[in-house]
Design a protein around this motif. Sequence first.
Motif, PDB file in Angstrom:
ATOM      1  N   UNK A   5      47.168  31.684  38.084  1.00 26.11           N
ATOM      2  CA  UNK A   5      48.714  32.203  38.765  1.00 26.11           C
ATOM      3  C   UNK A   5      48.534  31.857  39.872  1.00 26.11           C
ATOM      4  N   UNK A   6      47.284  32.580  40.825  1.00 20.17           N
ATOM      5  CA  UNK A   6      46.929  32.258  42.219  1.00 20.17           C
ATOM      6  C   UNK A   6      46.727  30.687  42.667  1.00 20.17           C
ATOM      7  N   UNK A   7      46.450  30.142  41.661  1.00 21.04           N
ATOM      8  CA  UNK A   7      45.913  28.741  41.962  1.00 21.04           C
ATOM      9  C   UNK A   7      47.474  27.624  42.068  1.00 21.04           C
ATOM     10  N   UNK A  59      50.966  29.440  33.972  1.00 20.90           N
ATOM     11  CA  UNK A  59      50.086  30.383  32.820  1.00 20.90           C
ATOM     12  C   UNK A  59      50.973  31.579  31.813  1.00 20.90           C
ATOM     13  N   UNK A  60      51.197  30.935  30.394  1.00 23.66           N
ATOM     14  CA  UNK A  60      51.639  31.899  29.586  1.00 23.66           C
ATOM     15  C   UNK A  60      49.836  32.436  29.148  1.00 23.66           C
ATOM     16  N   UNK A  72      49.960  40.917  36.670  1.00 27.91           N
ATOM     17  CA  UNK A  72      49.898  39.813  36.152  1.00 27.91           C
ATOM     18  C   UNK A  72      51.049  39.277  35.749  1.00 27.91           C
ATOM     19  N   UNK A  73      52.038  40.599  35.797  1.00 29.33           N
ATOM     20  CA  UNK A  73      53.439  40.442  35.684  1.00 29.33           C
ATOM     21  C   UNK A  73      53.940  40.160  37.176  1.00 29.33           C
ATOM     22  N   UNK A  91      43.249  38.468  34.061  1.00 26.16           N
ATOM     23  CA  UNK A  91      42.753  38.248  35.426  1.00 26.16           C
ATOM     24  C   UNK A  91      41.926  36.759  35.183  1.00 26.16           C
ATOM     25  N   UNK A  92      41.843  35.733  33.999  1.00 24.27           N
ATOM     26  CA  UNK A  92      42.153  34.392  34.078  1.00 24.27           C
ATOM     27  C   UNK A  92      43.421  34.138  34.611  1.00 24.27           C
ATOM     28  N   UNK A  93      44.659  35.194  33.714  1.00 24.54           N
ATOM     29  CA  UNK A  93      45.476  34.303  33.608  1.00 24.54           C
ATOM     30  C   UNK A  93      45.953  34.216  35.593  1.00 24.54           C
TER      31      UNK A  93
END
Lengths: 462, 462
Positions: free
Chosen positions: B25-27, B31-32, B118-119, B19-21
């Motif tokens: 990512x949305x911001x 992110x890896x 996330x993917x 969820x953090x990723x």
Amino acid sequence: MAEHKGKCIVVGGGPVGTLTAVFLGRRGFHVDLYEARSDIRSAENVSGRSINLALSVRGLSALKHGGIEERIRSIGIPMHSRYIHTDKGSYTIPYGKKGQYLLSTDRLELNRQLLSVAEKSENVNLYFEHKLVNCDTRIPSATFQKAGSEITKTGDVLIGCDGAYSAVRRQMLKGRMDFSQFYIEHGYKELCIPPTADGEYAMPPNHLHIWPRHEYMLIALPNLDKSFTCTLFMPFSKYEKIVTGNDVIDFFNVNFNDVVPLIGDSLLRTSFFELPPLPLVTVKCSPFHHGKTALLLGDAAHAVVPFYGQGLNAGLEDALIFDGLVDKFGCDFEQIVPKFSEVRVKAAHAIADLSLYNYMEMRSHVATPWFLLRKKVDGFLNFLFPSSFIPRYSMVTFTRIPYDQALKRAKVQDKIVDNGIIIAGGLMLTAIAFAAYKTDWKSFDLSNLTLDRVIEKAKHLW
Amino acid sequence: MAEHKGKCIVVGGGPVGTLTAVFLGRRGFHVDLYEARSDIRSAENVSGRSINLALSVRGLSALKHGGIEERIRSIGIPMHSRYIHTDKGSYTIPYGKKGQYLLSTDRLELNRQLLSVAEKSENVNLYFEHKLVNCDTRIPSATFQKAGSEITKTGDVLIGCDGAYSAVRRQMLKGRMDFSQFYIEHGYKELCIPPTADGEYAMPPNHLHIWPRHEYMLIALPNLDKSFTCTLFMPFSKYEKIVTGNDVIDFFNVNFNDVVPLIGDSLLRTSFFELPPLPLVTVKCSPFHHGKTALLLGDAAHAVVPFYGQGLNAGLEDALIFDGLVDKFGCDFEQIVPKFSEVRVKAAHAIADLSLYNYMEMRSHVATPWFLLRKKVDGFLNFLFPSSFIPRYSMVTFTRIPYDQALKRAKVQDKIVDNGIIIAGGLMLTAIAFAAYKTDWKSFDLSNLTLDRVIEKAKHLW
């Protein structure tokens, strides 16, 4: 005693590990002791990470059991009292009764002597530059890195004496072990007061010198070469603000005015920045063992802040208590190892708490008349009831009463004495007021005199 | 949003890390995300180490912010009340007001859904079977082992979401971080109540079923496939005594009599021994960061015992709060990272303590009339003063009041209500006694009636 009863792996060649090895070797066990660093007896520079050492009854009892108490006493300097340096002057407060003292000892020299004793023991082998990389507490086995290659050793018991940041403990923590590490906001830095120009001690030597400044504290312990090792305790946030030599001098001029000429302006400017300030950690574990044949002793099991001077004393007492269990249970480590946790965990937690408490006491309380009065009342009560009333400091430092029992007894005593002093003070004031009232009642306004106010006032005055 | 603001390394592909990723990512951050295990979406058998999950307001708020609340609600089963099974019968106690419920959710399915979200995010890359072997929190960088070889990645921020036994945290602990891990004496074991022969739930599904037995406790949460996942909580010392299938049946017959036919004799005999009992740990850290660009979230920062059902809810709320800080401070991780500790450490310590407290409450208190009375009084007071009196359970579960504030408010409320109930009870008894005394005083012996005795008696009765 030459018959080999079993094989012991001791990790860590500091005083606790070495003394434990000596004890086990003497009982006929085959002992392999592994130390990550090189042999301090041949090394030229040993990084001075340790606060200098005040040995007291617990540590000395263990050394006596190891047969080297006299040798260590001969290289130590007795400190009979605290020597308090305040802004307004200085005074001394005895540590205990006549003849009771702390022994200012060179930690490295103590370690060197113990290593030499261990080396002479036919059952003990010392391995230096062996760094623990892994251990299996169930077998038990330990894997060490030596000059790039790895070797694994198995034994009947694995004893981790590898200090506050113990690598053995790190492995144990993967199992079901309660653990905490807690840092205080203060860091420490060691400085040196050299001998005077005519080769004498710069201050009276038979004391532990304390400059209590509430937020900061400086202490100094005498060395055999007529120097003193000073330790400054100060919040890390404050260290960050001292960045130049002038900052150091300014800081000392404001806070430890009398110390500047003792250390010397130029030495102070440079030596202050030789090492960064080091953190002070409290470590608690429970239990001290994992499986039935792996055990932690000393700082690995219970690191404490240095304000009671008990860190190494507690560690050496561990070795003594452990040897007592070996005496009782023979070669049966499956009994000895859990038993050690059973008898020692509570005591270790207590000395951790006592040490944190003394952190406040040394920085602040020692500088108050209330503290002086308490010491006098404590001493008087101890004189009247020598076995039933022993001051907290004396129980911790000059007896072998388990720390947790000492803490419990001290709490009861504190209550009695504090209340006694307050009530006695209150009664005295009331008596004076009453006498004055009988003499000339009009000049006294007693309307606001309640016991609470008297106590409040008394506490502020002291 | 496609422009890359900076590079984030997230360690751990559980719900919190994923969820953090998604949020980062949305911001617009690159992110890896690295996960040690293989992709749970393709794995056939995933070891069931997790206690089943009761999502509530905090977790659901975070999922809503991630845009998948509705999807998760559709795979969850609302539990409106506790369903208490005692020796003497059963009853229900609502969790909150009408319409408030916990959502029994399949933890793996939640994780799968989050991974898929996330993917699809163009800024997020997922790397499975990458095991963290080392990290440097100052750069920050992280080294992973992947199929025998090691790769090192650097970024602008390193976020450890790798659970209660966090490898990122193990590295951080070498620095100056306060830390504790504490195990309770109970271990847990998961069992299954299958659907009935006609494919229905074996018990009413919209409840969290509890068999409180003081020393032991069994709970059951409904699954979508009409089974229940049961969790047994019992001291490890007791597990050790249950070694054969017959021991299991005997133990259940004595303690959870009604559960044996629900699970089925033969399934119970075998499934009990499939996995060893697992430990329950409480982890506290302070701060959650090291340096200014490495941070722990979720269980890595604060593992709690499962008795408040808040472990993952707190973790998902971490992600939400962290995203709020990113919103406020933009790309400036050197501000965001320390700020997160500042706003979240106290709350995390509070939910750890609350969860330990509820461990007692669920095992013992829920089975007492006093608990029932308290719930009724709490509900009544909340009805009268909806915003100023919110029961503890509701504050924790159905609001986003920070845990530490909830704990503080609950302590005040507890005092008021407990005293209120006792005084009201005492007054009532006194009134009855007085009325009786007026009617026929000779038959009443009031000589021993003190308020203390009334209270004592009342507490025992309930």
